[in-house]
Scaffold this active site. Structure first.
Site, PDB file in Angstrom:
ATOM      1  N   SER A  83       0.873  -1.189   0.000  1.00 22.93           N
ATOM      2  CA  SER A  83       0.000   0.000   0.000  1.00 22.93           C
ATOM      3  C   SER A  83       0.900   1.226   0.000  1.00 22.93           C
ATOM      4  CB  SER A  83      -0.859   0.030   1.264  1.00 22.93           C
ATOM      5  OG  SER A  83      -1.578  -1.158   1.402  1.00 22.93           O
ATOM      6  N   LYS A 128      -7.187   1.826  -2.339  1.00 20.37           N
ATOM      7  CA  LYS A 128      -6.715   1.378  -1.015  1.00 20.37           C
ATOM      8  C   LYS A 128      -6.776   2.522   0.006  1.00 20.37           C
ATOM      9  CE  LYS A 128      -4.645  -1.009   2.201  1.00 20.37           C
ATOM     10  NZ  LYS A 128      -5.215  -2.158   2.898  1.00 20.37           N
ATOM     11  N   LYS A 163       0.984   5.659   8.097  1.00 18.13           N
ATOM     12  CA  LYS A 163       1.578   5.770   6.752  1.00 18.13           C
ATOM     13  C   LYS A 163       0.481   5.907   5.689  1.00 18.13           C
ATOM     14  CE  LYS A 163       2.128   2.079   4.689  1.00 18.13           C
ATOM     15  NZ  LYS A 163       1.431   1.227   3.737  1.00 18.13           N
TER      16      LYS A 163
HETATM   17  P1  NAD Z   1       5.673  -6.134   7.417  1.00 19.16           P
HETATM   18  O1  NAD Z   1       6.452  -5.021   7.994  1.00 19.16           O
HETATM   19  O2  NAD Z   1       5.190  -7.255   8.306  1.00 19.16           O
HETATM   20  O3  NAD Z   1       6.498  -6.836   6.219  1.00 19.16           O
HETATM   21  C1  NAD Z   1       7.355  -6.160   5.337  1.00 19.16           C
HETATM   22  C2  NAD Z   1       8.440  -7.123   4.881  1.00 19.16           C
HETATM   23  O4  NAD Z   1       9.279  -6.449   3.942  1.00 19.16           O
HETATM   24  C3  NAD Z   1       9.352  -7.600   6.010  1.00 19.16           C
HETATM   25  O5  NAD Z   1       9.473  -9.016   5.969  1.00 19.16           O
HETATM   26  C4  NAD Z   1      10.687  -6.911   5.717  1.00 19.16           C
HETATM   27  O6  NAD Z   1      11.810  -7.681   6.141  1.00 19.16           O
HETATM   28  C5  NAD Z   1      10.627  -6.797   4.206  1.00 19.16           C
HETATM   29  N1  NAD Z   1      11.492  -5.731   3.684  1.00 19.16           N
HETATM   30  C6  NAD Z   1      11.449  -4.416   3.958  1.00 19.16           C
HETATM   31  N2  NAD Z   1      12.425  -3.764   3.279  1.00 19.16           N
HETATM   32  C7  NAD Z   1      13.084  -4.700   2.569  1.00 19.16           C
HETATM   33  C8  NAD Z   1      14.190  -4.668   1.669  1.00 19.16           C
HETATM   34  N3  NAD Z   1      14.807  -3.499   1.375  1.00 19.16           N
HETATM   35  N4  NAD Z   1      14.621  -5.815   1.115  1.00 19.16           N
HETATM   36  C9  NAD Z   1      13.997  -6.986   1.409  1.00 19.16           C
HETATM   37  N5  NAD Z   1      12.940  -7.100   2.245  1.00 19.16           N
HETATM   38  C10 NAD Z   1      12.504  -5.967   2.811  1.00 19.16           C
HETATM   39  O7  NAD Z   1       4.433  -5.468   6.656  1.00 19.16           O
HETATM   40  P2  NAD Z   1       3.003  -6.115   6.302  1.00 19.16           P
HETATM   41  O8  NAD Z   1       2.092  -5.953   7.460  1.00 19.16           O
HETATM   42  O9  NAD Z   1       3.199  -7.471   5.677  1.00 19.16           O
HETATM   43  O10 NAD Z   1       2.498  -5.061   5.208  1.00 19.16           O
HETATM   44  C11 NAD Z   1       3.018  -5.018   3.868  1.00 19.16           C
HETATM   45  C12 NAD Z   1       2.182  -4.035   3.071  1.00 19.16           C
HETATM   46  O11 NAD Z   1       0.820  -4.483   3.042  1.00 19.16           O
HETATM   47  C13 NAD Z   1       2.154  -2.614   3.671  1.00 19.16           C
HETATM   48  O12 NAD Z   1       2.151  -1.663   2.650  1.00 19.16           O
HETATM   49  C14 NAD Z   1       0.835  -2.593   4.448  1.00 19.16           C
HETATM   50  O13 NAD Z   1       0.324  -1.278   4.564  1.00 19.16           O
HETATM   51  C15 NAD Z   1      -0.036  -3.487   3.565  1.00 19.16           C
HETATM   52  N6  NAD Z   1      -1.142  -4.179   4.251  1.00 19.16           N
HETATM   53  C16 NAD Z   1      -0.976  -4.742   5.478  1.00 19.16           C
HETATM   54  C17 NAD Z   1      -2.055  -5.387   6.109  1.00 19.16           C
HETATM   55  C18 NAD Z   1      -1.916  -5.998   7.482  1.00 19.16           C
HETATM   56  O14 NAD Z   1      -2.955  -6.320   8.095  1.00 19.16           O
HETATM   57  N7  NAD Z   1      -0.708  -6.191   7.996  1.00 19.16           N
HETATM   58  C19 NAD Z   1      -3.294  -5.468   5.467  1.00 19.16           C
HETATM   59  C20 NAD Z   1      -3.425  -4.931   4.182  1.00 19.16           C
HETATM   60  C21 NAD Z   1      -2.343  -4.287   3.589  1.00 19.16           C
END
Ligand code: NAD
Length: 295
Positions: A95, A170, A238
């Site tokens: 997102s 979104k 964010k």
């Molecule tokens: P998170 O922080 O749990 O996961 C992010 C992942 O990205 C981590 O495993 C991290 O190690 C990896 N990462 C970050 N920078 C990196 C890099 N430079 N190289 C390699 N890996 C890297 O986040 P999330 O909760 O899974 O959310 C991901 C996206 O989905 C976000 O944009 C969030 O807004 C969206 N989202 C989340 C949810 C929720 O309920 N958690 C629901 C809908 C949408």
């Protein structure tokens, strides 16, 4: 079809597992080695860099926190774009700000790589059981080609327009969710103050007009005092920042969004940025010196 997957966090890990279950050949990369090991055990190939994932992908899925992470993974030295070939596709399911989606699409296009912006809604439980909703921006033919891949992780996949439209959708979703949780919180405070059990209130009204997916997911968490994410307050800040930035750029005014943004900001300053967004109720609890749910 050879699929790359970068970003194996709360959402990306179960989504990637569902792609594997559907029979796709998947190569993964994340800096979190524990998550990578889990995907390896589930049948994924492991790459040592974004570039290596790109080299092994006809289509690359990214699921990262925000646009700086997406740009870094794609465009940094040893990043995915160095490995991706002309005609390949990036499906960014993070997102992010829709303006950034357009910028990323322009940058990818210089090498003949196409972008779909395809953020998701539904949270971790729906990512695990493959019922998230995907809202997609981008070329229709590309959308059709990769529909089955996106459907392998989700309950619904809808194209809403060109690049950026997915993330605009979104942002709309995130405004509605945040304000719903705030309304739920305020209503439960009223019930507690009036000595009416909010659990019974929830059971009485969940089937009526006020009932919602947000209520079904977040009311039990409030009752149980379980604020483990789920969806972190930091990530919702964010999203609302992206909503406000976008609205100002296109001359729109979102007063309710600005207000709930300050509530989330206060919670972050209170050390609760890592909690699930159901902890919005904590703000109203502090204001009223009362606790909702389990005592
Ligand atoms: P998170 O922080 O749990 O996961 C992010 C992942 O990205 C981590 O495993 C991290 O190690 C990896 N990462 C970050 N920078 C990196 C890099 N430079 N190289 C390699 N890996 C890297 O986040 P999330 O909760 O899974 O959310 C991901 C996206 O989905 C976000 O944009 C969030 O807004 C969206 N989202 C989340 C949810 C929720 O309920 N958690 C629901 C809908 C949408």
């Amino acid at each position: 079809m050879r699929v790359g997957f970068i970003g194996l966090g709360i959402m990306g890990k179960p989504m990637c597992k569902n792609v594997l279950k559907a029979g796709y050949e998947v190569t993964v990369f994340d800096r979190n080695t524990v998550a990578v090991e889990e995907l390896k055990n589930a049948g994924a190939k492991v790459a040592a860099s974004g570039k290596e994932v790109g080299e092994n992908s006809e289509v690359l899925i990214t699921m990262l926190p925000n646009s700086p992470h997406v740009k870094s993974v794609l465009f940094d030295e040893n990043g995915a774009l160095e490995g991706l070939k002309e005609g390949t596709v990036v499906i960014d399911m993070s997102s992010i700000n829709p303006v950034e989606s357009k910028n990323i699409a322009e940058e990818l296009a210089k090498k003949g790589v196409l972008l779909l912006d395809a953020p998701v809604s539904g949270g971790e439980p729906k990512a695990i059981d493959g019922t998230i909703s995907v809202m997609v921006g981008g070329d229709e033919a590309v959308f059709n080609k990769y529909y089955d891949l996106m459907k392998s992780m989700s309950g619904s996949v809808v194209r809403v327009g060109g690049v950026g439209a997915g993330n605009t959708t979104k942002l709309a979703n995130q405004i509605i969710v945040a304000l719903n949780i705030a309304a739920l919180s305020e209503a439960f405070i009223l019930c507690e103050k009036a000595d009416v059990d909010p659990q019974l209130v929830f059971e009485a009204i969940r089937g009526g007009l006020a009932g919602s997916t947000v209520m079904n997911a977040k009311a039990p968490m409030m009752m149980e005092r379980n604020f483990d994410p789920g969806f972190r307050i930091d990530l919702h800040i964010k999203d609302l920042q992206n909503a406000l930035d976008t609205s100002h750029a296109i001359n729109a005014s979102l007063p309710l969004t600005a207000q709930i943004m300050e509530t989330l900001q206060a919670l972050k300053m209170d050390g609760k940025g890592d909690r699930d967004h159901s902890a919005i109720v904590n703000y109203y609890e502090k204001l009223n010196n009362i606790t909702v749910g389990k005592k």
